[in-house]
Design a protein around this motif. Structure first.
Motif, mmCIF file in Angstrom:
data_model
loop_
_atom_site.group_PDB
_atom_site.id
_atom_site.type_symbol
_atom_site.label_atom_id
_atom_site.label_comp_id
_atom_site.label_asym_id
_atom_site.label_seq_id
_atom_site.Cartn_x
_atom_site.Cartn_y
_atom_site.Cartn_z
ATOM 1 N N GLY A 41 -13.023 5.302 -11.767
ATOM 2 C CA GLY A 41 -12.189 5.336 -12.876
ATOM 3 C C GLY A 41 -10.907 5.913 -13.342
ATOM 4 O O GLY A 41 -11.251 7.020 -13.024
ATOM 5 N N HIS A 42 -10.292 5.135 -14.404
ATOM 6 C CA HIS A 42 -9.727 6.630 -15.191
ATOM 7 C C HIS A 42 -9.758 7.246 -16.023
ATOM 8 O O HIS A 42 -9.255 8.699 -15.504
ATOM 9 N N VAL B 240 -5.580 -0.329 -0.916
ATOM 10 C CA VAL B 240 -4.554 -0.787 -2.018
ATOM 11 C C VAL B 240 -5.564 -2.607 -2.036
ATOM 12 O O VAL B 240 -5.432 -2.756 -1.605
ATOM 13 N N GLU B 241 -5.555 -2.533 -2.938
ATOM 14 C CA GLU B 241 -5.868 -3.864 -3.535
ATOM 15 C C GLU B 241 -5.401 -4.722 -4.615
ATOM 16 O O GLU B 241 -5.517 -4.264 -5.457
ATOM 17 N N ASP B 242 -4.886 -6.194 -4.416
ATOM 18 C CA ASP B 242 -4.467 -6.191 -5.634
ATOM 19 C C ASP B 242 -2.970 -5.443 -6.488
ATOM 20 O O ASP B 242 -3.017 -4.957 -7.436
ATOM 21 N N GLY B 243 -2.143 -4.386 -5.492
ATOM 22 C CA GLY B 243 -1.264 -3.683 -6.097
ATOM 23 C C GLY B 243 -2.021 -2.487 -6.681
ATOM 24 O O GLY B 243 -1.129 -1.668 -7.352
ATOM 25 N N LEU B 244 -2.956 -1.796 -6.479
ATOM 26 C CA LEU B 244 -3.946 -0.272 -7.070
ATOM 27 C C LEU B 244 -5.203 -0.249 -6.284
ATOM 28 O O LEU B 244 -5.045 -0.743 -5.362
ATOM 29 N N ILE B 245 -4.642 0.945 -6.599
ATOM 30 C CA ILE B 245 -5.571 2.139 -5.516
ATOM 31 C C ILE B 245 -7.175 2.093 -5.446
ATOM 32 O O ILE B 245 -7.232 2.342 -6.820
ATOM 33 N N THR B 246 -7.717 1.315 -4.923
ATOM 34 C CA THR B 246 -9.722 1.324 -5.804
ATOM 35 C C THR B 246 -10.063 2.272 -4.557
ATOM 36 O O THR B 246 -11.205 2.655 -4.915
ATOM 37 N N SER B 247 -9.556 3.249 -3.687
ATOM 38 C CA SER B 247 -10.358 4.125 -2.567
ATOM 39 C C SER B 247 -9.122 5.091 -2.850
ATOM 40 O O SER B 247 -7.997 5.012 -1.796
ATOM 41 N N LEU B 248 -9.443 6.374 -3.215
ATOM 42 C CA LEU B 248 -8.426 7.917 -2.579
ATOM 43 C C LEU B 248 -9.480 8.659 -2.357
ATOM 44 O O LEU B 248 -10.106 9.393 -3.153
ATOM 45 N N THR C 232 -1.429 3.415 -11.004
ATOM 46 C CA THR C 232 -1.445 3.046 -10.063
ATOM 47 C C THR C 232 -2.562 2.694 -8.870
ATOM 48 O O THR C 232 -3.284 2.392 -8.040
ATOM 49 N N PHE C 233 -3.470 3.331 -10.113
ATOM 50 C CA PHE C 233 -4.969 3.236 -10.036
ATOM 51 C C PHE C 233 -6.305 2.318 -10.484
ATOM 52 O O PHE C 233 -5.620 2.213 -12.022
ATOM 53 N N SER C 234 -6.889 1.995 -10.181
ATOM 54 C CA SER C 234 -7.578 0.596 -10.400
ATOM 55 C C SER C 234 -8.919 1.458 -11.749
ATOM 56 O O SER C 234 -9.319 2.536 -11.325
ATOM 57 N N PRO C 235 -8.837 0.695 -12.317
ATOM 58 C CA PRO C 235 -9.479 1.233 -13.627
ATOM 59 C C PRO C 235 -10.997 1.259 -13.014
ATOM 60 O O PRO C 235 -12.038 2.054 -13.353
ATOM 61 N N ALA C 236 -11.446 0.379 -11.741
ATOM 62 C CA ALA C 236 -13.076 1.095 -11.497
ATOM 63 C C ALA C 236 -12.928 1.689 -10.063
ATOM 64 O O ALA C 236 -13.864 1.762 -8.846
ATOM 65 N N GLY C 237 -11.080 2.070 -9.645
ATOM 66 C CA GLY C 237 -10.781 2.932 -8.538
ATOM 67 C C GLY C 237 -12.349 4.292 -8.372
ATOM 68 O O GLY C 237 -12.113 4.673 -9.454
ATOM 69 N N VAL C 238 -11.786 5.028 -7.295
ATOM 70 C CA VAL C 238 -12.770 5.955 -7.101
ATOM 71 C C VAL C 238 -12.202 6.820 -5.690
ATOM 72 O O VAL C 238 -11.368 6.383 -4.906
ATOM 73 N N SER C 239 -12.089 8.147 -6.285
ATOM 74 C CA SER C 239 -11.869 9.107 -5.619
ATOM 75 C C SER C 239 -12.406 10.147 -5.507
ATOM 76 O O SER C 239 -13.645 10.391 -5.826
ATOM 77 N N ALA D 67 0.847 -1.258 -0.034
ATOM 78 C CA ALA D 67 0.071 0.002 0.458
ATOM 79 C C ALA D 67 0.667 1.112 -0.067
ATOM 80 O O ALA D 67 1.017 1.957 -0.830
ATOM 81 N N ARG D 68 1.845 1.184 0.615
ATOM 82 C CA ARG D 68 2.998 2.573 1.131
ATOM 83 C C ARG D 68 3.540 2.264 -0.933
ATOM 84 O O ARG D 68 4.240 3.612 -0.959
ATOM 85 N N GLU D 69 4.158 1.816 -1.228
ATOM 86 C CA GLU D 69 4.572 1.784 -2.186
ATOM 87 C C GLU D 69 3.785 2.379 -3.552
ATOM 88 O O GLU D 69 4.462 3.206 -4.622
ATOM 89 N N VAL D 70 2.492 1.722 -3.342
ATOM 90 C CA VAL D 70 1.796 2.184 -4.432
ATOM 91 C C VAL D 70 1.376 3.260 -4.083
ATOM 92 O O VAL D 70 1.350 4.653 -5.171
ATOM 93 N N ARG D 71 0.671 4.166 -3.131
ATOM 94 C CA ARG D 71 0.500 5.371 -3.010
ATOM 95 C C ARG D 71 2.325 5.802 -3.191
ATOM 96 O O ARG D 71 1.716 7.636 -3.713
ATOM 97 N N ASP D 72 3.112 6.031 -2.679
ATOM 98 C CA ASP D 72 4.071 6.823 -2.700
ATOM 99 C C ASP D 72 4.428 6.668 -4.516
ATOM 100 O O ASP D 72 4.730 8.632 -4.916
ATOM 101 N N ARG D 73 4.465 5.970 -5.144
ATOM 102 C CA ARG D 73 4.045 5.672 -6.790
ATOM 103 C C ARG D 73 3.078 6.881 -6.627
ATOM 104 O O ARG D 73 3.877 7.830 -8.150
#
Length: 143
Positions: free
Chosen positions: A42-43, A113-121, A26-33, A4-10
């Motif tokens: 999404g992206h 972070v789930e499965d190496g991608l940000i799902t919620s920010l 770094t962001f899931s295609p279905a992620g939410v910000s 989670a820290r590595e992905v967030r830092d990227r």
């Protein structure tokens, strides 16, 4: 360093470089910000929001001041530092023309972070603090 820290830092590095391709990796295609300005899912929505933000603050960068992490979550306190050089849509929908004013906005990000991608920010900041820094017509009075 956990995933989670590595992905967030990227993400932060790509944000500071204004590198959309690297940021979206770094962001899931279905992620939410979520931020005071609204929700991006999404992206394409995230990219649209960030391009607008980078236009308003072309030199903006996130300066990390404190961080904490769990297995799948990071919490970061930071300063958004930049100069207001383009139109900025305020959380109430009004568009503020460029003021040329510097901004040092205290913020907090909660990232999942789930499965190496940000799902919620989730971004939190004091909207009055931002408005005060951008507007010469806002006067705060102390009691």
């Amino acid at each position: 360093m956990n995933v989670a820290r590595e992905v967030r830092d990227r993400y932060t590095g790509a944000f500071n470089a204004h590198d959309m391709k690297a940021l979206l990796r770094t962001f899931s295609p279905a992620g939410v910000s979520i931020s005071p300005e609204g929700v991006s899912q999404g992206h394409s929505e995230l990219a649209s929001y960030l391009e607008e933000f980078w236009t308003a603050f072309p030199d903006v960068r996130a300066v990390l001041t404190e961080s904490s992490e769990g297995e799948a979550t990071t919490v970061d306190e930071l300063l958004m530092v930049g100069t207001h050089r383009g139109p900025y849509t305020m959380p109430d929908g009004q568009v503020l023309s460029a003021t040329g004013r510097p901004v040092r906005l205290r913020c907090c990000y909660v990232c999942t972070v789930e499965d190496g991608l940000i799902t919620s920010l989730r971004l939190y900041f004091d909207q009055l603090e931002l408005l005060t820094q951008l507007s010469s017509s806002v006067t705060l009075r102390r009691s």
